[in-house]
Design a protein around this motif. Structure first.
Motif, PDB file in Angstrom:
ATOM      1  N   ALA A  86       0.850  -1.193   0.000  1.00  0.00           N
ATOM      2  CA  ALA A  86       0.000   0.000   0.000  1.00  0.00           C
ATOM      3  C   ALA A  86       0.888   1.247   0.000  1.00  0.00           C
ATOM      4  CB  ALA A  86      -0.912  -0.004   1.217  1.00  0.00           C
ATOM      5  N   SER A  87       0.820   2.018  -1.059  1.00  0.00           N
ATOM      6  CA  SER A  87       1.719   3.156  -1.232  1.00  0.00           C
ATOM      7  C   SER A  87       1.405   4.271  -0.248  1.00  0.00           C
ATOM      8  CB  SER A  87       1.607   3.693  -2.658  1.00  0.00           C
ATOM      9  OG  SER A  87       2.479   4.786  -2.843  1.00  0.00           O
ATOM     10  N   THR A  88       2.441   4.856   0.331  1.00  0.00           N
ATOM     11  CA  THR A  88       2.289   5.974   1.258  1.00  0.00           C
ATOM     12  C   THR A  88       3.257   7.103   0.885  1.00  0.00           C
ATOM     13  OG1 THR A  88       3.804   4.841   2.792  1.00  0.00           O
ATOM     14  CG2 THR A  88       1.429   4.583   3.181  1.00  0.00           C
ATOM     15  N   LYS A  89       4.532   6.899   1.159  1.00  0.00           N
ATOM     16  CA  LYS A  89       5.484   7.982   0.896  1.00  0.00           C
ATOM     17  C   LYS A  89       5.648   8.253  -0.597  1.00  0.00           C
ATOM     18  CE  LYS A  89       9.697   5.086   1.166  1.00  0.00           C
ATOM     19  NZ  LYS A  89      11.055   5.006   1.742  1.00  0.00           N
ATOM     20  N   ALA A  90       5.459   7.244  -1.437  1.00  0.00           N
ATOM     21  CA  ALA A  90       5.529   7.487  -2.883  1.00  0.00           C
ATOM     22  C   ALA A  90       4.403   8.405  -3.326  1.00  0.00           C
ATOM     23  CB  ALA A  90       5.474   6.165  -3.639  1.00  0.00           C
ATOM     24  N   PHE A  91       3.226   8.271  -2.692  1.00  0.00           N
ATOM     25  CA  PHE A  91       2.077   9.103  -3.042  1.00  0.00           C
ATOM     26  C   PHE A  91       2.339  10.568  -2.711  1.00  0.00           C
ATOM     27  CE2 PHE A  91      -2.016  11.009  -1.598  1.00  0.00           C
ATOM     28  CZ  PHE A  91      -2.697  11.001  -2.811  1.00  0.00           C
ATOM     29  N   THR A  92       2.798  10.850  -1.504  1.00  0.00           N
ATOM     30  CA  THR A  92       3.028  12.249  -1.139  1.00  0.00           C
ATOM     31  C   THR A  92       4.183  12.844  -1.949  1.00  0.00           C
ATOM     32  OG1 THR A  92       4.253  11.410   0.788  1.00  0.00           O
ATOM     33  CG2 THR A  92       2.013  12.191   1.166  1.00  0.00           C
ATOM     34  N   ALA A  93       5.186  12.022  -2.284  1.00  0.00           N
ATOM     35  CA  ALA A  93       6.278  12.512  -3.142  1.00  0.00           C
ATOM     36  C   ALA A  93       5.756  12.828  -4.545  1.00  0.00           C
ATOM     37  CB  ALA A  93       7.399  11.481  -3.202  1.00  0.00           C
TER      38      ALA A  93
END
Length: 640
Positions: free
Chosen positions: A431-438
């Motif tokens: 589940a993507s997290t930091k890639a999304f905000t980047a």
């Protein structure tokens, strides 16, 4: 999606193959296996292929390999995410071909020798027709997979040269594939081919050994010399040498082949085995890495300049000045980041923007506009649907292309004219997290660059936006400090089976992302709606057992949103509200409020998504699910 590792060496390569699979586990899989050539390490051993397969984790496969004493200097290995056929040992890779009439009678029995062993990522669309042809020739199938067709096809074409057999076989395949193949009669040879699925070649120290993998990460610690195979490439690995042949449609197999030159790049791939430190799961760790990921993504940002998007100033600037609209193509979480960007691009840059699910765009009739900037968004840069949509757009005459991507060496970056490389680091949790905000940070910079090119960004506005972006890491740290309050919410959500998420304006995509996260890892059914749509249907679902999460920033739509919240309360619904400090929304019976540290204007989506990530994470923990490897999902979706 699936993982491939292969090798030709003079040492026992089994530990390298299994370790490579472990480094690819984060992608998601439901079975795994390894096959080696027995005589490749010791000529006194029988000249046969042997394998071990499992529907458990790679760690269990390693124990099986040790128990069965599998050794070999030539071999292939695979992690499978099921497409054709259920997750079962007989459907697991590597697949064998024993020749006509020679399939395993009992796929669960101990490994039997085969003539051809093969691993495959992708989907073969014409496998049913090929299967019928091979069955008519006496081949017996032991699995329900499309992959086994390729193994039997290569066996049927083999006449002493594995490379020639593979070359002839791939001309009959329709669909996407990355394959690695070994043959019983050639103990020091692995042949690979790719079309539509990624495959890389690793050059060992001194060129004495060579490797294949679906991702350079699988070879971290083994070699940093990587060749990215291009679409349609075939590669021949032997001791001390390798040979690449480029795509040649319609080439007669009898004609002499011409080697293709592909550059060798030094790639310092992360091993994926990062320490968890104080965290329970990689997802939690990656949520808390977001301040650093944003800081790294924005490192060195002093001004909005075209060089942010490529190394050639004129190329980016010419594209930005030439375009009059934007088309964003993406899937999943990346699609939601594109939905946020649409609000930015239209309000700040004044550019009409369309956001499309990549898998839908490529199959519908659209009206191309050569003055459109086509933007693809992908964490891995290898997402099959997004790559196919990009190529479809290019075939329609779209020459202005740009990608927002986290992997600088990916196919997406290579195939787009312009790129913004985020620096989120390796993301292991599915589940993507930091890639999304980047991605959001990169898309906001793109918005500012286009606004500047269109004369809509004054120096004062640029300075103000840059100050806000530089403050993001600090602001994110303050949001992460809300974790204890989110845990309290999660205790309530863990008992639920359904949830609604509401947002308005540029926070509606954040509601969509919050619902997706909850679905992905807690397995709670969740839906997101623009809050104004409540009375057009979703309000019928609202009861005391249907929690309603509301993203409530202090923006122009706040009063409208408050009215929507009252609609929920009037029906006995329970609200969980993420509210900015100055919204004057107070906790009460049936109304739970977490107050955000500060209002952040246009960049508010980057902050509001973090509590939703934490809510999904802690709810999943309370329900005891496999947070980092949720069922049925894969990290890098490299099949259609």
């Amino acid at each position: 999606m699936c993982g491939i590792v292969g090798a030709v060496s003079t040492r026992d390569i089994v530990p390298v193959l299994v370790q490579g699979l472990q480094r690819l586990e984060y992608r998601g899989y439901d079975s795994c296996g390894v096959a080696v050539h027995g005589a490749s390490l010791d000529a006194a051993r029988p000249a046969q292929l042997v394998r071990a397969r499992s529907t458990a984790r790679v760690a269990e496969l390693l124990e099986q390999v040790r128990t069965e004493s599998l050794q070999g200097a030539t071999g292939i290995a695979h992690t499978r995410w099921a497409t054709h056929g259920a997750p079962a040992v007989h459907n697991a890779h590597p697949h064998f071909s024993h020749g006509p009439g020679g399939a395993d009678a009992d796929a669960a029995s101990p490994a039997r020798p085969g003539r051809v062993a093969l691993v495959h990522n992708g989907i073969i669309e014409n496998y049913e027709a090929l299967r019928a042809q091979l069955q008519a020739r006496g081949y017996v199938f032991a699995s329900q997979t499309d992959t086994e067709v390729i193994a039997h096809l290569i066996d049927s074409l083999y006449s002493g040269d594995l490379f020639a057999a593979v070359q002839e076989a791939v001309q009959q395949l329709h669909g996407a594939y990355a394959i690695a193949v070994v043959h019983r009669d050639e103990p020091h040879r692995v042949v690979g081919a790719r079309a539509g699925s990624p495959l890389v070649l690793g050059v060992g120290a001194g060129g004495a050994e060579h490797f294949l993998a679906s991702d350079a990460m699988a070879l971290a610690g083994v070699t940093d010399q990587i060749v990215y195979l291009e679409e349609g490439d075939l590669v021949d690995l032997q001791l001390g040498r390798y040979w690449i042949v480029g795509h040649a449609p319609g080439r007669d197999a009898r004609q002499p082949l011409t080697p293709a030159e592909r550059p060798v790049r030094t790639v310092h791939a992360h091993s994926g085995a990062a320490e968890l430190g104080p965290y329970r799961h990689y997802m939690q760790k990656e949520i808390f890495e977001q301040p650093r990921a944003i800081a790294d993504t924005l490192e060195g940002l002093e001004a909005i300049v075209p060089e942010l998007f490529d190394g050639a100033h004129a190329a980016a600037w010419r594209s930005f000045e030439a375009i009059d609209s934007v088309l964003i193509l993406a899937c999943g979480t990346s699609y939601y980041s594109g939905c946020v960007a649409r609000y930015w691009l239209e309000s700040l840059a004044g550019i009409p923007t369309q956001v499309e699910v990549a898998s839908e765009y490529r199959y519908r009739t659209s009206v191309p506009n050569p003055r459109t900037l086509v933007v693809t968004i992908s964490q891995s840069g290898e997402t099959a649907d997004t790559l196919a949509a990009l190529r479809h757009a290019q075939s329609l005459g779209h020459e202005h292309t740009l990608t927002i991507c986290n992997v600088a060496t990916s196919a997406m970056v290579r195939e787009c004219k312009l790129a913004y490389i985020t620096r989120a680091g390796v993301e292991i949790g599915v589940a993507s997290t930091k890639a999304f905000t980047a991605q959001l940070a990169g898309l906001f910079l793109l918005t500012l660059a286009l606004a500047q090119a269109k004369g809509r960004l004054s120096p004062e506005q640029e300075a103000e936006h840059l100050r806000a972006m530089r403050h993001l890491p600090v602001a994110l740290q303050a949001v992460l400090a809300l974790e204890p309050q989110v845990i309290s919410w999660a205790e309530d959500f863990a008992r639920m089976e359904n949830a609604l998420f509401l947002g308005r304006g540029l926070h509606y995509p954040i509601a969509l992302e919050g619902a997706l996260k909850l679905k992905e890892i807690s397995y709670i059914h969740a839906e997101a709606y623009p809050a104004g749509e409540l009375k057009h249907g979703p309000l019928a679902l609202v009861t005391s057992s249907m929690p309603v999460v509301t993203v409530a920033p202090n923006d122009a739509l706040l009063e409208k949103l408050k009215s929507n919240m009252q609609e929920v309360r009037a029906r006995g619904g329970v609200l969980y509200v993420l509210a900015d400090a100055d919204t004057h929304i107070e906790s009460a019976e049936g109304l739970h409020v977490i107050r955000m540290p500060e209002h952040y204007g246009a960049l508010s989506p980057l902050l509001h998504v973090v509590p939703l990530q934490l809510l999904a994470y802690h709810t999943a923990c309370a329900r005891g699910t496999d947070v980092d490897k949720p069922r049925n999902l894969a990290k890098s979706v490299t099949v259609e």
